[in-house]
Design a protein around this motif. Sequence first.
Motif, short mmCIF file in Angstrom:
data_model
loop_
_atom_site.label_atom_id
_atom_site.label_comp_id
_atom_site.label_asym_id
_atom_site.label_seq_id
_atom_site.Cartn_x
_atom_site.Cartn_y
_atom_site.Cartn_z
N UNK A 191 0.87 -1.17 0.00
CA UNK A 191 0.00 0.00 0.00
C UNK A 191 0.91 1.23 0.00
N UNK A 192 1.28 1.70 -1.19
CA UNK A 192 2.24 2.80 -1.28
C UNK A 192 1.70 4.12 -0.74
N UNK A 193 0.41 4.37 -0.95
CA UNK A 193 -0.15 5.66 -0.54
C UNK A 193 -0.21 5.80 0.97
N UNK A 194 -0.33 4.68 1.69
CA UNK A 194 -0.40 4.73 3.15
C UNK A 194 0.87 4.17 3.80
N UNK A 195 1.98 4.35 3.10
CA UNK A 195 3.32 4.13 3.66
C UNK A 195 3.78 2.69 3.72
N UNK A 196 3.37 1.87 2.75
CA UNK A 196 4.05 0.62 2.50
C UNK A 196 3.65 -0.61 3.29
N UNK A 197 2.41 -0.70 3.77
CA UNK A 197 1.98 -1.94 4.40
C UNK A 197 1.86 -3.05 3.35
N UNK A 198 1.92 -4.30 3.79
CA UNK A 198 1.77 -5.43 2.87
C UNK A 198 0.39 -5.41 2.23
N UNK A 199 0.33 -5.75 0.95
CA UNK A 199 -0.97 -5.92 0.29
C UNK A 199 -1.24 -7.41 0.11
N UNK A 200 -2.37 -7.72 -0.51
CA UNK A 200 -2.76 -9.12 -0.70
C UNK A 200 -1.85 -9.87 -1.67
N UNK A 201 -1.07 -9.13 -2.48
CA UNK A 201 -0.17 -9.80 -3.44
C UNK A 201 1.27 -9.81 -2.96
N UNK A 202 1.53 -9.38 -1.72
CA UNK A 202 2.89 -9.39 -1.19
C UNK A 202 3.40 -10.83 -1.07
N UNK A 203 4.69 -11.03 -1.32
CA UNK A 203 5.27 -12.37 -1.27
C UNK A 203 5.24 -12.93 0.15
N UNK A 204 4.89 -14.20 0.26
CA UNK A 204 4.97 -14.86 1.57
C UNK A 204 6.44 -14.92 2.01
N UNK A 251 -8.30 -8.09 -18.50
CA UNK A 251 -7.54 -7.90 -17.27
C UNK A 251 -6.05 -7.89 -17.58
N UNK A 252 -5.37 -6.81 -17.22
CA UNK A 252 -3.93 -6.69 -17.36
C UNK A 252 -3.32 -6.51 -15.98
N UNK A 253 -2.65 -7.55 -15.50
CA UNK A 253 -1.96 -7.49 -14.21
C UNK A 253 -0.51 -7.09 -14.51
N UNK A 254 -0.18 -5.83 -14.23
CA UNK A 254 1.14 -5.31 -14.58
C UNK A 254 1.95 -5.09 -13.31
N UNK A 255 3.04 -5.84 -13.16
CA UNK A 255 3.93 -5.66 -12.02
C UNK A 255 4.59 -4.30 -12.16
N UNK A 256 4.37 -3.43 -11.19
CA UNK A 256 4.78 -2.03 -11.27
C UNK A 256 5.47 -1.64 -9.97
N UNK A 257 6.80 -1.77 -9.91
CA UNK A 257 7.53 -1.63 -8.64
C UNK A 257 7.33 -0.29 -7.94
N UNK A 258 7.19 -0.38 -6.62
CA UNK A 258 7.16 0.81 -5.76
C UNK A 258 8.60 1.10 -5.36
N UNK A 259 9.18 2.15 -5.93
CA UNK A 259 10.59 2.43 -5.69
C UNK A 259 10.85 2.92 -4.27
N UNK A 260 9.82 3.32 -3.56
CA UNK A 260 9.99 3.85 -2.20
C UNK A 260 9.90 2.75 -1.15
N UNK A 261 8.91 1.85 -1.28
CA UNK A 261 8.64 0.89 -0.20
C UNK A 261 8.89 -0.57 -0.55
N UNK A 262 9.02 -0.90 -1.83
CA UNK A 262 9.13 -2.33 -2.17
C UNK A 262 10.00 -2.53 -3.40
#
Length: 348
Positions: A132-145, A200-211
Motif C-alpha cells: 500500500x504505497x499511498x499509506x506508507x508501504x503496508x503489505x498488500x494481498x499480493x505481497x510475497x509470503x 484484465x492486465x496485471x502489470x507488475x509495477x515496482x514501488x521504488x519507495x517501499x518495495x
Amino acid sequence: MPPRTNHLGLARNEYKGRPTTLCPGCGHDSISNQIISMAYDLGLEQHKIIKVSGIGCSSKTPAYFLGGSHGFNALHGRMPSVVTGALLANTDLACIAVSGDGDTGSIGMGQFKHVIRRNVPFVYIIENNGVYGLTKGQFSATADEGQFLKYYGTNHMPAIDLALEAVIAGATFVARSFSGDAKQVQALLRAAVRHPGTSVLDIISPCVTFNNAETSTKSYPYGRDHEIPLHEIQILAPDYVDAREEITIGDYDEGDIIDVEMHDGSFIRLKKLDNDHDPRNRRQAMDVLERSMREQIFSTGLIYYEEPRPTLADTEELVETPLARLDAAGLRPSEAVLDSVMQNLMAG
C-alpha cells in the motif's frame, strides 16, 4: 518541423494528462506513458473513452493520461461498480480503468470477481506492486509470503495471484506484464482495448519507495533479471494489425506463430518461445500461473484468451440507443404498459 500526427491529426502530446505527482521512477508512470502511446498510435478518440479508478497511488494515474477524456475517481475497491453503471448507461463508450493490488485484491476482491462474471466490456489494469504505497508501504494481498519490510516485519500470508483469479472467474482476456517492458505493455494494451469483454492486465509495477528490494518479486531488479516472456509480442504490423488496416501475414516459418483474432478482424500475433504456451488453452493458462506462483517464475505475456461471450449489455437486452440518451418517454413506461405489467403479475 511540426510534430508528427496520427490519422486524427493529433500529436502524441495531445494524449497526455496532467504532470505526475508520483515518486520519480514509479512504475505507474511507465504504464501511463504506454497508454498515451497506445491511444496515439491507434488514433483513439478521447471523448469516446472514460477513465475510472479506485483509491491508491495507482488510482491517481488516470489524471496523467488522456486529458481529453472524462474521468472518475471512485471509492476504495468500488471502481467496478462505477464502471458497470457508466457503461450500461453509455454503451457507445469505451473504458480504461486503473486499480492497484490493494484496491483490487483486498477491499475490492468481490467487485473484481463479479465484474468479470458479468463481462462488462472494459480494460481493467492492475498496477501491482505488493504494497500500500499511498499509506506508507503496508503489505498488500499480493505481497510475497516471507517477505520482510523494515517497518512491518515479515509477511506470513500467501500471496493472491490476481491473474489466476481472473482466469478462474471467467475473464476472456488475461495478461501479465512488467512496467519496465514498454514494448510488451503497449502490445497488450493494443489488444485489450479491442477485446469485447473484460480485459484484465496485471502489470507488475515496482514501488521504488517501499518495495524495491531485490528479494521482492515486485521489484525492478527482480523483474529485470527474472522476466520470462511466454511468447514474443511486437507492436508493429504485421504482429498487431489494427482494424483500419488490411490484415497481412509476415514471412514466418509454419508453426512459429499463434494468430489470435480479435472480434473486429484484427490480430495479435504471438511468436512462440521455448515454453510453447498457447493462450487459447484455459487449463494451460492456469497451469502456467500456478507453476509461476509455486516456483516464483515471472512469466509475462498474453496468458489467456477465448472467443468473446455476451457482455452485460447483451445479457440485459438493452436497447440500441444508450440509456443516457433516451428521453423521458423512452425511459418511463406509459400508464397503460404499467397497468398491463401489474395485471400479469397479479394473474401469476
